[in-house]
Structure formats: structure tokens, C-alpha cells
Design an enzyme around this catalytic site. Structure first.
Site, PDB file in Angstrom:
ATOM      1  N   HIS A  17       5.571   3.670 -13.239  1.00  0.00           N
ATOM      2  CA  HIS A  17       6.672   3.667 -12.268  1.00  0.00           C
ATOM      3  C   HIS A  17       7.903   4.347 -12.872  1.00  0.00           C
ATOM      4  O   HIS A  17       8.574   5.135 -12.202  1.00  0.00           O
ATOM      5  CB  HIS A  17       7.079   2.229 -11.897  1.00  0.00           C
ATOM      6  CG  HIS A  17       6.054   1.459 -11.118  1.00  0.00           C
ATOM      7  ND1 HIS A  17       5.682   0.175 -11.434  1.00  0.00           N
ATOM      8  CD2 HIS A  17       5.325   1.795 -10.021  1.00  0.00           C
ATOM      9  CE1 HIS A  17       4.783  -0.257 -10.562  1.00  0.00           C
ATOM     10  NE2 HIS A  17       4.536   0.708  -9.701  1.00  0.00           N
ATOM     11  N   LYS A  41       2.531 -11.939   0.742  1.00  0.00           N
ATOM     12  CA  LYS A  41       1.959 -11.886  -0.612  1.00  0.00           C
ATOM     13  C   LYS A  41       2.644 -12.904  -1.503  1.00  0.00           C
ATOM     14  O   LYS A  41       3.832 -13.191  -1.323  1.00  0.00           O
ATOM     15  CB  LYS A  41       2.215 -10.490  -1.226  1.00  0.00           C
ATOM     16  CG  LYS A  41       1.111  -9.479  -0.988  1.00  0.00           C
ATOM     17  CD  LYS A  41       1.407  -8.263  -1.868  1.00  0.00           C
ATOM     18  CE  LYS A  41       0.454  -7.112  -1.659  1.00  0.00           C
ATOM     19  NZ  LYS A  41       0.860  -5.934  -2.449  1.00  0.00           N
ATOM     20  N   ARG A  90      -2.247   8.597  -8.320  1.00  0.00           N
ATOM     21  CA  ARG A  90      -2.933   8.526  -9.613  1.00  0.00           C
ATOM     22  C   ARG A  90      -4.264   9.239  -9.574  1.00  0.00           C
ATOM     23  O   ARG A  90      -4.578  10.049 -10.420  1.00  0.00           O
ATOM     24  CB  ARG A  90      -3.168   7.058 -10.001  1.00  0.00           C
ATOM     25  CG  ARG A  90      -1.909   6.351 -10.437  1.00  0.00           C
ATOM     26  CD  ARG A  90      -2.101   4.875 -10.509  1.00  0.00           C
ATOM     27  NE  ARG A  90      -2.454   4.355  -9.204  1.00  0.00           N
ATOM     28  CZ  ARG A  90      -2.463   3.076  -8.866  1.00  0.00           C
ATOM     29  NH1 ARG A  90      -2.170   2.178  -9.769  1.00  0.00           N
ATOM     30  NH2 ARG A  90      -2.775   2.693  -7.661  1.00  0.00           N
ATOM     31  N   SER A 128       0.270  -2.250 -11.551  1.00  0.00           N
ATOM     32  CA  SER A 128       0.874  -3.561 -11.812  1.00  0.00           C
ATOM     33  C   SER A 128      -0.205  -4.642 -11.863  1.00  0.00           C
ATOM     34  O   SER A 128      -0.102  -5.585 -12.653  1.00  0.00           O
ATOM     35  CB  SER A 128       1.885  -3.912 -10.716  1.00  0.00           C
ATOM     36  OG  SER A 128       2.947  -3.006 -10.736  1.00  0.00           O
TER      37      SER A 128
HETATM   38  O1  PNS Z   1       3.608  -0.802  -4.328  1.00  0.00           O
HETATM   39  P1  PNS Z   1       2.870  -0.928  -3.023  1.00  0.00           P
HETATM   40  O2  PNS Z   1       2.527  -2.363  -2.772  1.00  0.00           O
HETATM   41  O3  PNS Z   1       1.671  -0.019  -2.963  1.00  0.00           O
HETATM   42  O4  PNS Z   1       3.877  -0.449  -1.844  1.00  0.00           O
HETATM   43  C1  PNS Z   1       3.493  -0.453  -0.504  1.00  0.00           C
HETATM   44  C2  PNS Z   1       4.691  -0.189   0.429  1.00  0.00           C
HETATM   45  C3  PNS Z   1       5.841  -1.135   0.113  1.00  0.00           C
HETATM   46  C4  PNS Z   1       5.166   1.234   0.252  1.00  0.00           C
HETATM   47  C5  PNS Z   1       4.201  -0.377   1.904  1.00  0.00           C
HETATM   48  O5  PNS Z   1       3.492  -1.565   1.998  1.00  0.00           O
HETATM   49  C6  PNS Z   1       5.341  -0.419   2.923  1.00  0.00           C
HETATM   50  O6  PNS Z   1       6.058   0.538   3.091  1.00  0.00           O
HETATM   51  N1  PNS Z   1       5.496  -1.585   3.599  1.00  0.00           N
HETATM   52  C7  PNS Z   1       6.534  -1.804   4.584  1.00  0.00           C
HETATM   53  C8  PNS Z   1       5.956  -1.904   6.006  1.00  0.00           C
HETATM   54  C9  PNS Z   1       5.701  -0.513   6.540  1.00  0.00           C
HETATM   55  O7  PNS Z   1       6.635   0.194   6.872  1.00  0.00           O
HETATM   56  N2  PNS Z   1       4.431  -0.101   6.553  1.00  0.00           N
HETATM   57  C10 PNS Z   1       4.090   1.271   6.951  1.00  0.00           C
HETATM   58  C11 PNS Z   1       3.371   1.329   8.233  1.00  0.00           C
HETATM   59  S1  PNS Z   1       1.733   0.690   8.047  1.00  0.00           S
END
Ligand code: PNS
Length: 161
Positions: A17, A41, A90, A128
Site C-alpha cells: 500500500h 466486516k 497485483r 492485508s
Molecule cells: O481494500 P479493499 O477491501 O479491496 O477495498 C474495496 C473498496 C473499499 C474499494 C470497495 O469495497 C468500495 O469502494 N466500497 C464502497 C461501496 C462502493 O462504492 N462499491 C462500488 C460499487 S459495487
């Protein structure tokens, strides 16, 4: 002003990150690292702990801010007047999920685009969840997280023993 948002869970922030934050901060006037508040979560670290770790690790980057968001990312983007989402890629395995996310966000708001940075090869395997798993068994963490984050992980798993 070009504003980018690097969203994620950051539970906890890894060296991968930090690499993406450093590199993408050069692409924008301001980069906001935004931690998702996700009641669905149960994270290892609270939002507050994750925000504090992110702040500590990015102190030296002047155009980087740490924030939290809940709800839809595109709504947060609008609120921040940000136009680009930053995500790290990745491996091919990330691609399917990431393209779905990027296309959903773009169809929800056509002003929002996603910029992918390929992860530095040395962090290609890192996540993570891998870090949490290794930490839970007391494994070596120095190639995965900073010493500050490592000590916070050690404390967490000591508490849970
Ligand atoms: O580190 P992560 O858990 O892979 O991040 C995921 C994240 C936070 C980018 C994603 O879950 C997100 O943007 N969630 C907010 C809700 C949303 O806008 N979802 C997109 C439409 S499905």
C-alpha cells in the site's frame, strides 16, 4: 486541482500500500487515502487505528491526506471533487474484481475513472489478509509491513492469546 482517491480497507496498511501511495501521490495535486467504514466486516483494527497507522506512515508525503468514507465510493468522490480512483493491481487474479469495480463506478458516475498501478514485483503476493494470517501465527513480518505496524500487530495478537 487534480484530486485522486485511493480507497480500501487497509487492515492493516502494508508495504505494498505504501508503495502505491508514494507512486500515485506524484500523479495528483492531492491524494486522499480513504478508509471504508464497513459495518458488514469485522476488521482486526478499528477504523481509528487504521487511520492513525496510515497517518503515521504517510507523514512525509505532503499532498497525501487520510480520510474515511461510508456508502458509495462515487458519492464520496463527488463530495471531494475527485475524478480518479487509484487501485493497485497485483496479478491477473485481481483483475476480474477490479474491472468490475471500475466499470460499476464509471457507470454510476461517468466523471469518475479508475487508474491502476501495477504493484512492485516484490509486493506482488502481499495482502492485508496474508499479513494478518502470518501475524496470527507469530511469523516474520519485516518484509510485509513497517516496524510500527508490526508492533501494533504483535500487540493485537498478544491481547488475543
Ligand atoms: O481494500 P479493499 O477491501 O479491496 O477495498 C474495496 C473498496 C473499499 C474499494 C470497495 O469495497 C468500495 O469502494 N466500497 C464502497 C461501496 C462502493 O462504492 N462499491 C462500488 C460499487 S459495487
Amino acid at each position: 486541482m487534480k484530486v485522486g482517491v485511493y480507497p480500501g480497507s487497509f487492515d492493516p496498511i502494508t508495504l505494498g500500500h505504501i508503495d502505491i501511495i508514494k507512486r500515485s501521490s506524484k500523479l495528483f495535486d492531492k491524494l486522499i487515502v480513504a478508509v471504508l467504514i464497513n459495518s458488514a466486516k469485522t476488521p482486526l483494527f478499528s477504523v481509528e487505528e487504521r487511520v492513525n497507522m496510515l497517518k503515521e506512515e504517510t507523514l512525509f508525503l505532503e499532498n497525501v491526506e487520510i480520510d474515511v468514507f461510508s456508502g458509495l465510493l462515487v458519492d464520496y468522490m463527488e463530495k471531494q471533487k475527485a475524478t480518479a480512483i487509484v487501485r493497485g493491481l497485483r496479478a491477473v487474479s485481481d483483475f476480474e474484481y477490479e474491472i468490475q469495480l471500475a466499470q460499476t463506478n464509471h457507470s454510476l458516475n461517468s466523471n469518475v475513472d479508475t487508474v491502476f498501478l501495477t504493484t512492485n514485483v516484490q509486493y506482488a503476493f502481499l495482502s492485508s489478509s496474508v499479513v494478518r494470517e502470518v501475524a496470527s501465527f507469530g511469523g516474520e513480518l519485516d518484509h510485509f509491513v513497517t516496524s510500527n505496524v508490526e508492533s501494533k500487530l504483535r500487540e493485537k495478537f498478544k491481547q488475543e492469546d
